[in-house]
Design a protein around this motif. Structure first.
Motif, PDB file in Angstrom:
ATOM      1  N   ARG A 155       8.070  10.923  -4.883  1.00 43.67           N
ATOM      2  CA  ARG A 155       6.728  11.249  -4.393  1.00 43.67           C
ATOM      3  C   ARG A 155       6.829  12.066  -3.106  1.00 43.67           C
ATOM      4  O   ARG A 155       7.757  11.852  -2.320  1.00 43.67           O
ATOM      5  N   PRO A 156       5.865  12.991  -2.886  1.00 47.58           N
ATOM      6  CA  PRO A 156       5.919  13.785  -1.649  1.00 47.58           C
ATOM      7  C   PRO A 156       5.939  12.891  -0.414  1.00 47.58           C
ATOM      8  O   PRO A 156       5.143  11.946  -0.309  1.00 47.58           O
ATOM      9  N   VAL A 189       0.849  -1.198   0.000  1.00 51.14           N
ATOM     10  CA  VAL A 189       0.000   0.000   0.000  1.00 51.14           C
ATOM     11  C   VAL A 189       0.885   1.247   0.000  1.00 51.14           C
ATOM     12  O   VAL A 189       0.604   2.224  -0.706  1.00 51.14           O
ATOM     13  N   VAL A 190       1.980   1.192   0.769  1.00 44.00           N
ATOM     14  CA  VAL A 190       2.915   2.323   0.790  1.00 44.00           C
ATOM     15  C   VAL A 190       3.500   2.529  -0.608  1.00 44.00           C
ATOM     16  O   VAL A 190       3.616   3.651  -1.091  1.00 44.00           O
ATOM     17  N   ARG A 191       3.820   1.434  -1.295  1.00 44.92           N
ATOM     18  CA  ARG A 191       4.418   1.535  -2.640  1.00 44.92           C
ATOM     19  C   ARG A 191       3.454   2.146  -3.646  1.00 44.92           C
ATOM     20  O   ARG A 191       3.872   2.832  -4.573  1.00 44.92           O
ATOM     21  N   LYS A 192       2.144   1.911  -3.436  1.00 44.41           N
ATOM     22  CA  LYS A 192       1.145   2.401  -4.411  1.00 44.41           C
ATOM     23  C   LYS A 192       0.645   3.806  -4.083  1.00 44.41           C
ATOM     24  O   LYS A 192      -0.038   4.421  -4.904  1.00 44.41           O
ATOM     25  N   ALA A 193       0.946   4.302  -2.886  1.00 41.29           N
ATOM     26  CA  ALA A 193       0.393   5.592  -2.460  1.00 41.29           C
ATOM     27  C   ALA A 193       0.985   6.743  -3.275  1.00 41.29           C
ATOM     28  O   ALA A 193       2.127   6.684  -3.716  1.00 41.29           O
ATOM     29  N   ASP A 194       0.175   7.803  -3.457  1.00 45.54           N
ATOM     30  CA  ASP A 194       0.672   8.999  -4.148  1.00 45.54           C
ATOM     31  C   ASP A 194       1.625   9.787  -3.250  1.00 45.54           C
ATOM     32  O   ASP A 194       2.541  10.449  -3.717  1.00 45.54           O
ATOM     33  N   LYS A 195       1.333   9.753  -1.959  1.00 44.99           N
ATOM     34  CA  LYS A 195       2.141  10.477  -0.979  1.00 44.99           C
ATOM     35  C   LYS A 195       2.276   9.607   0.268  1.00 44.99           C
ATOM     36  O   LYS A 195       1.398   8.786   0.550  1.00 44.99           O
ATOM     37  N   PHE A 233       0.816  20.085   2.231  1.00 45.74           N
ATOM     38  CA  PHE A 233       1.227  18.734   1.825  1.00 45.74           C
ATOM     39  C   PHE A 233       0.138  18.070   0.967  1.00 45.74           C
ATOM     40  O   PHE A 233       0.425  17.468  -0.064  1.00 45.74           O
ATOM     41  N   VAL A 234      -1.110  18.208   1.421  1.00 44.27           N
ATOM     42  CA  VAL A 234      -2.239  17.615   0.677  1.00 44.27           C
ATOM     43  C   VAL A 234      -2.301  18.203  -0.730  1.00 44.27           C
ATOM     44  O   VAL A 234      -2.576  17.503  -1.704  1.00 44.27           O
ATOM     45  N   GLU A 235      -2.001  19.516  -0.838  1.00 39.58           N
ATOM     46  CA  GLU A 235      -2.128  20.190  -2.130  1.00 39.58           C
ATOM     47  C   GLU A 235      -0.866  20.098  -2.981  1.00 39.58           C
ATOM     48  O   GLU A 235      -0.885  20.509  -4.151  1.00 39.58           O
ATOM     49  N   ALA A 236       0.223  19.557  -2.414  1.00 40.91           N
ATOM     50  CA  ALA A 236       1.478  19.464  -3.175  1.00 40.91           C
ATOM     51  C   ALA A 236       1.294  18.553  -4.394  1.00 40.91           C
ATOM     52  O   ALA A 236       0.621  17.524  -4.296  1.00 40.91           O
ATOM     53  N   ALA A 237       1.888  18.964  -5.512  1.00 39.48           N
ATOM     54  CA  ALA A 237       1.720  18.177  -6.746  1.00 39.48           C
ATOM     55  C   ALA A 237       2.647  16.966  -6.716  1.00 39.48           C
ATOM     56  O   ALA A 237       3.706  17.010  -6.107  1.00 39.48           O
ATOM     57  N   ARG A 276      14.462  19.721   4.512  1.00 40.90           N
ATOM     58  CA  ARG A 276      13.961  19.502   3.160  1.00 40.90           C
ATOM     59  C   ARG A 276      15.091  18.914   2.334  1.00 40.90           C
ATOM     60  O   ARG A 276      16.215  19.417   2.336  1.00 40.90           O
ATOM     61  N   LYS A 277      14.796  17.795   1.653  1.00 40.43           N
ATOM     62  CA  LYS A 277      15.734  17.265   0.665  1.00 40.43           C
ATOM     63  C   LYS A 277      14.895  16.729  -0.496  1.00 40.43           C
ATOM     64  O   LYS A 277      14.170  15.734  -0.333  1.00 40.43           O
ATOM     65  N   ASP A 278      14.934  17.428  -1.609  1.00 38.12           N
ATOM     66  CA  ASP A 278      14.138  17.054  -2.793  1.00 38.12           C
ATOM     67  C   ASP A 278      12.658  16.906  -2.406  1.00 38.12           C
ATOM     68  O   ASP A 278      12.069  17.838  -1.894  1.00 38.12           O
ATOM     69  N   ASN A 279      12.102  15.698  -2.605  1.00 33.61           N
ATOM     70  CA  ASN A 279      10.685  15.467  -2.319  1.00 33.61           C
ATOM     71  C   ASN A 279      10.403  15.245  -0.839  1.00 33.61           C
ATOM     72  O   ASN A 279       9.252  15.113  -0.428  1.00 33.61           O
TER      73      ASN A 279
END
Lengths: 203, 253
Positions: free
Chosen positions: A73-74, A34-40, A199-203, A174-177
């Protein structure tokens, strides 16, 4: 979908509720797939470093977290979720961390005996760099901290937010994503909710 | 700038209802602790504290629902005390959404409870509430059962013991001053604050704003008060503006 990674941590539900409050589509999970498939990915943490790292190993989540970070991914780490990104911690140890950020986690030694440990309460966020996760925060924004150990990155330029407790301490990196904070956005009223909204709105 | 001193309103809750609380016209149900907590949160309280004073097990079980509902809408730290006797009691409250639990009499009966809770949930989750009363010959005696039973324990030694056992902070109430409106026992506050390295929350005796400043100046990391915030006597914002003007580090929202 935002995966909130369940590593035996007390603040999971608070983080879930706060992210839902700002419109996040969240799932609490301990399943590496599930972690692997998550957008964030969000990794909350509270408690002891060694217990948390053991939980990561037992649940076979370390590789999934490293992949999430490497994927671009964020990624949001909170409190211990920040500390375990480092090489190792003095707490219960030395105890090895994920080693994603070069540096160590050390016991807070404020020097002045009037400054208490745990560093507990609201401290000002000293913003050293502009960052999308900090959008909308006032210059004197405060956040809620509670910790006895603090992370010291070898590359101090990663430390984009500091707080003062006798010495400057890492409030966020902060480091990259990857964005990770020592304070608890889920307990930091409107300031914390703004960061979670970012965070929710981050692309 | 440094760590802000915390202002913590405390609500006494009995059988799921507020015993004494703020009386705002905006509240739909002034007896609902959740509405009161949300109002304090909106005013910028640094933490919220519930003290459950229910006498019966049925009454005490209602606090879990109150905590759950609070956690759904208040995004600030929540401490819950009263009736916590075992690790399982603490766990139920933390799972319901409390960030910290406060133990008092049960810790005196079995100091190992503090250690067990700290190991299980982390030091930050365990507050030890200490009710202290001045001894005629000097020093303070620790009382249990809501301040009714003297325990023959020295206040300073007890605070040091619970700190060593892993308490994250001490909620220190002066039995001499509680309910008097005469101000904190600032000597007690400064003595304990110097004796331990963990944060100390001063409680008991606040009647006016200057008392809060005196408690913080005596070395308290946070101040807890009930009646000064209730009945709309002072808002959290007014209290904070006053303390900031007095030169104390305060988070202004």
């Amino acid at each position: 979908m935002i995966a909130i990674v369940d590593v035996c941590s007390g603040n999971l539900r608070s983080v879930e509720r706060a992210l839902a409050q700002v419109g996040g589509d969240v799932t609490v999970t301990r399943d590496p797939d599930v972690v692997r498939k998550a957008d964030k990915v969000v990794v909350p943490g509270q408690g002891a470093f060694g217990v948390f790292m053991r939980g990561l190993v037992e649940r076979d989540l370390g590789a999934a977290l490293r992949e999430a970070i490497a994927s671009g991914r964020p990624y949001l780490g909170i409190c211990l979720g920040l500390q375990v990104l480092f090489d190792e911690s003095e707490e219960q140890g030395p105890c090895a961390g994920l080693g994603v950020i070069p540096g160590t986690v050390e016991r807070l030694r404020p020097g002045d005996p009037a400054l208490k440990v745990p560093h507990m309460g609201w401290n000002r966020l000293v913003q050293r760099a502009r960052d999308p996760m900090l959008a909308g925060l006032a210059d004197d924004a405060h956040a809620y901290f509670v910790h006895s150990y603090h992370a010291v990155p070898r590359d101090l330029s990663l430390r984009i937010v500091e707080a003062e407790h006798g010495i400057p301490i890492t409030a966020a990196i902060r480091k990259d994503n990857l964005f990770a904070c020592q304070f608890h956005p889920e307990k930091s009223q409107h300031v914390g909710l703004q960061i979670l909204r970012n965070f929710v709105e981050a692309a | 700038m440094t760590l802000a001193r915390r202002i913590i309103p405390c609500l006494d809750v009995k059988d799921g209802r507020v015993v004494k609380g703020i009386n705002f016209v905006s509240l739909r149900d002034a007896g609902d602790p959740v509405e009161q907590a949300a109002a304090y949160d909106a005013q910028g309280a640094d933490e919220i504290c519930y003290l459950d004073i229910s006498a019966s097990p049925e009454g005490r079980s209602t606090i879990l629902d109150v905590v759950r509902r609070t956690a759904n809408q208040v995004f600030a730290p929540l401490t819950v005390g009263g009736g916590v006797r075992t690790v399982a009691d603490a766990e139920r409250l933390l799972e319901a959404g409390a960030d910290k639990i406060a133990v008092n009499t049960a810790a005196i009966r079995d100091p190992a409870l503090v250690t067990a809770c700290a190991e299980r949930f982390g030091n930050q989750a365990i507050v030890v509430a200490v009710d202290a009363k001045r001894r005629p010959g000097g020093g303070w005696e620790v009382y249990s059962h809501g301040g009714r039973t003297p325990e023959g324990l020295d206040g300073v030694a007890w605070c040091q013991q619970v700190a060593d056992r892993g308490a994250g902070e001490i909620l220190l109430t002066s039995m001499d001053r509680d309910g008097t409106g005469q101000g904190y026992d600032t000597e007690l506050v400064s003595t304990i604050a110097r004796a331990v390295t963990i944060p100390v929350i001063a409680s008991g005796g606040v009647g006016e704003l200057a008392h809060l400043a005196a408690g913080l100046e005596a070395g308290a990391d946070a101040v807890l008060a009930a009646s000064i915030f209730h009945f709309g006597q002072h808002t959290i914002g007014e209290v904070k503006a006053f303390l900031a003007k007095a030169g104390l580090p305060i988070r202004i929202c």
